[in-house]
Design a protein around this motif. Structure first.
Motif, short mmCIF file in Angstrom:
data_model
loop_
_atom_site.label_atom_id
_atom_site.label_comp_id
_atom_site.label_asym_id
_atom_site.label_seq_id
_atom_site.Cartn_x
_atom_site.Cartn_y
_atom_site.Cartn_z
N ASP A 147 10.23 16.02 3.63
CA ASP A 147 9.56 15.26 2.57
C ASP A 147 10.53 14.92 1.45
OD1 ASP A 147 9.60 18.01 1.99
OD2 ASP A 147 7.85 17.87 0.69
N ARG A 148 11.35 15.85 1.05
CA ARG A 148 12.33 15.63 -0.01
C ARG A 148 13.34 14.57 0.41
NH1 ARG A 148 17.21 16.89 -0.60
NH2 ARG A 148 17.23 18.39 1.10
N LEU A 149 13.83 14.67 1.64
CA LEU A 149 14.81 13.71 2.14
C LEU A 149 14.23 12.30 2.16
CD1 LEU A 149 17.53 13.02 3.50
CD2 LEU A 149 16.42 13.53 5.68
N LEU A 150 13.01 12.15 2.69
CA LEU A 150 12.38 10.84 2.72
C LEU A 150 12.15 10.29 1.31
CD1 LEU A 150 9.83 11.37 5.61
CD2 LEU A 150 11.83 9.87 5.63
N GLU B 170 15.54 9.14 -0.04
CA GLU B 170 16.06 7.95 0.65
C GLU B 170 15.24 6.70 0.37
OE1 GLU B 170 18.83 7.52 2.59
OE2 GLU B 170 19.44 9.54 2.05
N THR B 171 13.93 6.85 0.20
CA THR B 171 13.08 5.67 0.03
C THR B 171 12.67 5.43 -1.41
OG1 THR B 171 11.04 6.92 0.37
CG2 THR B 171 12.11 5.97 2.34
N GLY B 172 12.69 6.46 -2.24
CA GLY B 172 12.21 6.33 -3.60
C GLY B 172 10.70 6.29 -3.69
N LEU B 173 10.03 6.60 -2.59
CA LEU B 173 8.56 6.58 -2.54
C LEU B 173 8.02 8.00 -2.61
CD1 LEU B 173 8.14 4.07 0.40
CD2 LEU B 173 7.76 3.60 -2.03
N PRO B 174 6.78 8.16 -3.10
CA PRO B 174 6.15 9.47 -3.05
C PRO B 174 5.89 9.88 -1.61
CG PRO B 174 4.75 7.89 -4.24
CD PRO B 174 5.94 7.15 -3.74
N VAL B 175 6.14 11.14 -1.28
CA VAL B 175 5.92 11.65 0.07
C VAL B 175 5.11 12.94 -0.05
CG1 VAL B 175 6.99 12.49 2.18
CG2 VAL B 175 8.08 10.65 0.89
N LEU B 176 3.99 12.99 0.64
CA LEU B 176 3.11 14.16 0.63
C LEU B 176 3.03 14.73 2.03
CD1 LEU B 176 0.20 12.50 -1.35
CD2 LEU B 176 1.97 14.00 -2.29
N ILE B 177 2.78 16.02 2.10
CA ILE B 177 2.52 16.67 3.39
C ILE B 177 1.02 16.89 3.48
CG2 ILE B 177 2.90 18.74 4.79
CD1 ILE B 177 5.64 18.98 3.44
N ALA B 178 0.41 16.45 4.56
CA ALA B 178 -1.03 16.58 4.74
C ALA B 178 -1.44 18.05 4.77
CB ALA B 178 -1.46 15.92 6.05
N ASP B 179 -2.67 18.30 4.30
CA ASP B 179 -3.24 19.63 4.45
C ASP B 179 -3.38 19.90 5.95
OD1 ASP B 179 -3.48 19.91 1.71
OD2 ASP B 179 -5.55 19.18 1.69
N ASP C 59 0.83 -1.20 0.00
CA ASP C 59 0.00 0.00 0.00
C ASP C 59 0.87 1.26 0.00
OD1 ASP C 59 -2.52 1.24 -0.03
OD2 ASP C 59 -2.48 1.51 2.15
N ILE C 60 1.92 1.27 0.82
CA ILE C 60 2.81 2.42 0.87
C ILE C 60 3.55 2.58 -0.45
CG2 ILE C 60 4.89 3.35 1.97
CD1 ILE C 60 3.89 2.07 4.59
N ALA C 61 3.97 1.48 -1.06
CA ALA C 61 4.66 1.55 -2.35
C ALA C 61 3.74 2.13 -3.43
CB ALA C 61 5.16 0.17 -2.75
N GLY D 269 2.37 5.88 -1.43
CA GLY D 269 3.35 6.75 -0.80
C GLY D 269 3.03 7.00 0.66
N MET D 270 3.74 7.98 1.22
CA MET D 270 3.59 8.33 2.63
C MET D 270 2.98 9.72 2.75
SD MET D 270 7.23 7.21 4.25
CE MET D 270 8.30 7.57 2.86
N VAL D 271 2.24 9.94 3.80
CA VAL D 271 1.70 11.26 4.11
C VAL D 271 2.27 11.68 5.46
CG1 VAL D 271 -0.36 12.65 4.51
CG2 VAL D 271 -0.43 10.80 2.83
N LEU D 272 2.95 12.80 5.48
CA LEU D 272 3.53 13.31 6.72
C LEU D 272 2.49 14.15 7.44
CD1 LEU D 272 7.06 14.44 5.46
CD2 LEU D 272 6.38 12.25 6.46
N THR D 273 2.37 13.93 8.75
CA THR D 273 1.42 14.68 9.57
C THR D 273 2.15 15.20 10.80
OG1 THR D 273 0.73 12.75 10.84
CG2 THR D 273 -0.50 13.23 8.82
N GLY D 274 1.49 16.07 11.52
CA GLY D 274 2.05 16.60 12.76
C GLY D 274 3.15 17.62 12.52
N GLY D 275 3.79 18.02 13.59
CA GLY D 275 4.83 19.04 13.51
C GLY D 275 6.02 18.62 12.68
#
Length: 79
Positions: free
Chosen positions: A37-40, A43-52, A18-20, A23-29
């Protein structure tokens, strides 16, 4: 980054798939840390989004889940 890699190896295969796919959604502080997000992503090659509105999205989602529990049948009763 090694802590995330170790954690990823202990996840069930379905979660990894599912993550592949999504991707990942970053939440919290932590989501507000510059370039995390760029670093992750690098490093992982996965899509990384920042939550609204990452600071409140988890609380709002929890509230919605609790509201939906009240609307459905009580699945937690043992009677």
């Amino acid at each position: 980054m090694s802590a995330q890699s170790k954690r990823a190896r202990t996840n069930p295969p379905e979660l990894g798939a599912d993550i592949a796919d999504k991707g990942m959604v970053l939440t919290g502080g932590g989501a507000l840390l510059r370039d995390l997000d760029r670093l992750l992503m690098e490093e992982t090659g996965l899509p990384v989004l920042i939550a609204d509105d990452p600071l409140t999205c988890v609380v709002r989602g929890s509230g919605r889940a609790l509201e939906s529990l009240n609307k459905s049948t009580n699945i937690f009763t043992t009677e």
